[in-house]
Write a protein that holds these residues in place. Structure first.
Motif, short mmCIF file in Angstrom:
data_model
loop_
_atom_site.label_atom_id
_atom_site.label_comp_id
_atom_site.label_asym_id
_atom_site.label_seq_id
_atom_site.Cartn_x
_atom_site.Cartn_y
_atom_site.Cartn_z
N ASP A 23 -42.54 2.08 142.17
CA ASP A 23 -42.60 2.85 140.93
C ASP A 23 -41.22 3.32 140.46
N SER A 24 -40.18 2.98 141.19
CA SER A 24 -38.89 3.60 140.91
C SER A 24 -38.09 2.84 139.85
N LYS A 25 -37.27 3.59 139.15
CA LYS A 25 -36.33 2.99 138.20
C LYS A 25 -35.28 2.18 138.96
N THR A 52 -44.80 2.35 147.80
CA THR A 52 -45.28 2.67 146.45
C THR A 52 -44.21 3.41 145.66
N GLN A 53 -43.50 4.33 146.35
CA GLN A 53 -42.43 5.06 145.66
C GLN A 53 -41.34 4.09 145.19
#
Ligand code: FE2
Lengths: 203, 311
Positions: A40-42, A36-37
Motif C-alpha cells: 500500500d505504500s507510495k 500489506t504495508q
C-alpha cells in the motif's frame, strides 16, 4: 519468513503483485501485515516507477527507431505492455534489447516492418559488440528484406516526416560486423548510399 | 586486515564514464582519481538456461585503462548482487578478476543490496534496480562471510556502501535495528571499510523522517574510507538517488560536519550520471569538484591539527 522469501516477495511486489507465490507462503499475521504495508505504500510505487524508467531508457537508447515506429503506428500500448508485464531479466542494454526483440517478434499486433526494424537495431548492437571486442572471429552477419526504402523509413522516423509507403520491392539491409559502418543497404543487389544515415549505425 | 592500515589519502574524484573522458583529461589537476565500475565495459549475455555471462567491450576498456595510467583508480561494482539469498552473481567476480589483471586499483566496493532472486521453479528474476536488505540477523549472517571473502579475494581492500531505499518499514521488521546499527554490526564482524554515501543517507533521512546527524553520530567513524556525494530530484515526495544534479546544501553541511570525525577517510567522490553532463555543463560540474576539494583541504587541516594535539 526466510530472507529468500522476503527477497522473492519484494521482487514480486516491484513487478506489481506477488501472484500465486504469496499463497504458497506460510505468513505470520505480522509478516502479512508488513507485506500489506509495503503493497500500500507510495515507496513501492516509486520503486516500480524507477525500475520502469531505467528499463524504458534502455529500450529507447538501443531501439529508438523501433520505439518511434511503434508510437507512429498507434502501438504505444505494446511498449507499455513490455515495460510493465514482461519479467525484468537484466540491467544491461544488449540483453534488454534482445528480450524486447523477442517480445515484439511474438506479438500478434506488431507488423512485419516493425519486426524487421527491431531485428535491424538488435543486429547493429550485436555487430558493434563484436567489432568492439577486437576479435576477427566470430563475425556477425544478418540480411533483412524491407518492403519500403529503409533509408527513407529511417529518415522519416528520425525527422518526424511521414512514413514511406510499404510498396517498394527489392530493398535489403545487410548488417555485418566486418563492415566499417556495420550495415549496408542494397536495392536489387546494388549498393544504395547511406552516408546521410550513418548516425543510425554510429550509435 | 582492516583497510585503513594500508591506504593512502587520494583526495577528490569522480565516477568514470567514457562521456566524461574529455572533462577528466582536461581537469586532471583537479581530479585526483577516478572511480570505475568495470561492469560498464560489459554487456550481459543471458543463455536459454538463464545462465549469465559478461561480454567485454575491449574498446571501452582500453580507453579507461589509458586514463588509469594518468591517475589512481578505485573500483565501484554494480552487478554482484551481494545480498541475494539465492546466490550472488559469480560472473561479476570473474570479470573483476580479469579487470584486476589489467588495472591495479586502490580498493573496491559494492552496494549493500540485491538485484537477483531465484524462483522456486529454478528460474531467475531481476529486480530491475537495487533493492535494500532488511536489517535482520539473517541478512547479517548471509552478508558477513561474503564480505569477508571480498576483503581477501584481491590485494586491495573492500568497502561496503550504504544505499537509498524507498520501501517502508525496513527498520521495524523483525527486530529493532536501524541502518546504522546494521552497518556497525557488518563492520564489527568483518574487515571491510565503509563507503559512506552521504547523499543516499540523506535521502533516507528525508524520505523516512529521521535526523541524519543523530543517526550518523552512532556510526563507527574509523571505518569510513570513502564518501560519496551527489544530487538528485524529488518525485512523489521522495528524494531520489539519481546523481543528476548539484549536491544539496544540506549534504554539503553534513559533509563538513562529519569530515573531522573520520580519521581514515581517503577519498571523496562526486557521483554523476552521464546523462547529466549536457544538462549541467562542464562549469557547474567543475564547481562541484572545486567545492569538494576545498572541503578536502579543510579535512586535511583538521586531521593535522588533531594529530598535533595527540602528539
Ligand atoms: Fe554512491
Amino acid at each position: 519468513m526466510s530472507l529468500l522469501d522476503v527477497q522473492r516477495s519484494l521482487v514480486g511486489l516491484t513487478r506489481g503483485s506477488m501472484g500465486a507465490y504469496e499463497n504458497a507462503l506460510q505468513l505470520t499475521p505480522g509478516e502479512q501485515e508488513w507485506l500489506t504495508q509495503i503493497l500500500d505504500s507510495k515507496g513501492l510505487q516509486v520503486t516500480q516507477q524507477i525500475q520502469q524508467w531505467w528499463r524504458m531508457s534502455r529500450v529507447c537508447s538501443t531501439a529508438p527507431l523501433t520505439i518511434e515506429l511503434l508510437k507512429r503506428t498507434g502501438l504505444t500500448d505494446v511498449i507499455v505492455e513490455y515495460i510493465t508485464n514482461q519479467p525484468v531479466r537484466t540491467l544491461f542494454f544488449a540483453a534488454e534489447l534482445e528480450q524486447f526483440k523477442q517480445f515484439l517478434e511474438n506479438h500478434a499486433q506488431v507488423d512485419t516492418t516493425t519486426k524487421t526494424l527491431i531485428a535491424f537495431e538488435a543486429g547493429i548492437k550485436s555487430a558493434s559488440q563484436l567489432a568492439s571486442a577486437n576479435l576477427t572471429t566470430p563475425t556477425f552477419s544478418l540480411s533483412l528484406k524491407f518492403e519500403q526504402n529503409p533509408l527513407e523509413l529511417f529518415t522519416a522516423l528520425l525527422t518526424g516526416t511521414p512514413l514511406p509507403s510499404a510498396d517498394s520491392q527489392g530493398f535489403q539491409l545487410v548488417v555485418d560486423s566486418t563492415l566499417e559502418t556495420l550495415w549496408r543497404c542494397y536495392r536489387n543487389g546494388a549498393i544504395s548510399t547511406h552516408s546521410p544515415y550513418e548516425q543510425v549505425a554510429a550509435r | 586486515m582492516l583497510p585503513q592500515k594500508s591506504l593512502r589519502k587520494l583526495g577528490v574524484g569522480v565516477n568514470y564514464h567514457w562521456d566524461f573522458q574529455d572533462l577528466i583529461y582536461t581537469h586532471l589537476d583537479r581530479i585526483d582519481y577516478i572511480e570505475v565500475s568495470p561492469d560498464i565495459f560489459c554487456e550481459e549475455v543471458i543463455a536459454a538456461n538463464n545462465s549469465r555471462h559478461f561480454q567485454l567491450d575491449a574498446r571501452k576498456l582500453q580507453d579507461a585503462l589509458a586514463l588509469g595510467r594518468k591517475c589512481p583508480v578505485i573500483v565501484h561494482g554494480l552487478g554482484l548482487s551481494l545480498g541475494s539469498a539465492s546466490g550472488w552473481n559469480a560472473d561479476y567476480l570473474t570479470m573483476l578478476d580479469n579487470y584486476e589483471e589489467q588495472q591495479p586499483f586502490c580498493w573496491h566496493s559494492e552496494h549493500l543490496g540485491f538485484t537477483l532472486v531465484k524462483n522456486p521453479d529454478g528460474s531467475e528474476d531481476h529486480a530491475g534496480l537495487l533493492l535494500p536488505m532488511p536489517f535482520t540477523a539473517e541478512a547479517l549472517d548471509l552478508l558477513c562471510p561474503r564480505i569477508q571473502h571480498l576483503c581477501t579475494r584481491y590485494s586491495a581492500p573492500f568497502l561496503i556502501e550504504n544505499t537509498t531505499y524507498y520501501l517502508p518499514h525496513f527498520s521495524s521488521h523483525a527486530q529493532a535495528w536501524d541502518e546504522i546499527d546494521f552497518l556497525n554490526q557488518l563492520l564489527a564482524r568483518t574487515d571491510c571499510g565503509l563507503l559512506l554515501d552521504l547523499y543516499n543517507f540523506y535521502c533516507n533521512a528525508i524520505n523516512f523522517g529521521f535526523d541524519p546527524y543523530a543517526a550518523l553520530a552512532r556510526l563507527q567513524f574509523d571505518r569510513v574510507i570513502e564518501i560519496h556525494i551527489a544530487g538528485g530530484v524529488t518525485h512523489e515526495g521522495f528524494l531520489l538517488d539519481v546523481h543528476s544534479s548539484e549536491v544539496p546544501e544540506e549534504v554539503w553541511a553534513l559533509l563538513e560536519w562529519i569530515l573531522p570525525k573520520l580519521p581514515n577517510l581517503c577519498a571523496i567522490t562526486y557521483e554523476l550520471l552521464e546523462q547529466a553532463l549536457p544538462l549541467m555543463g562542464e562549469a557547474r560540474i567543475i564547481a562541484q569538484l572545486d567545492r569538494c576539494k576545498s572541503l578536502w583541504n579543510y579535512y586535511l587541516d583538521c586531521r593535522k591539527e588533531l594529530d598535533n594535539v595527540a602528539a
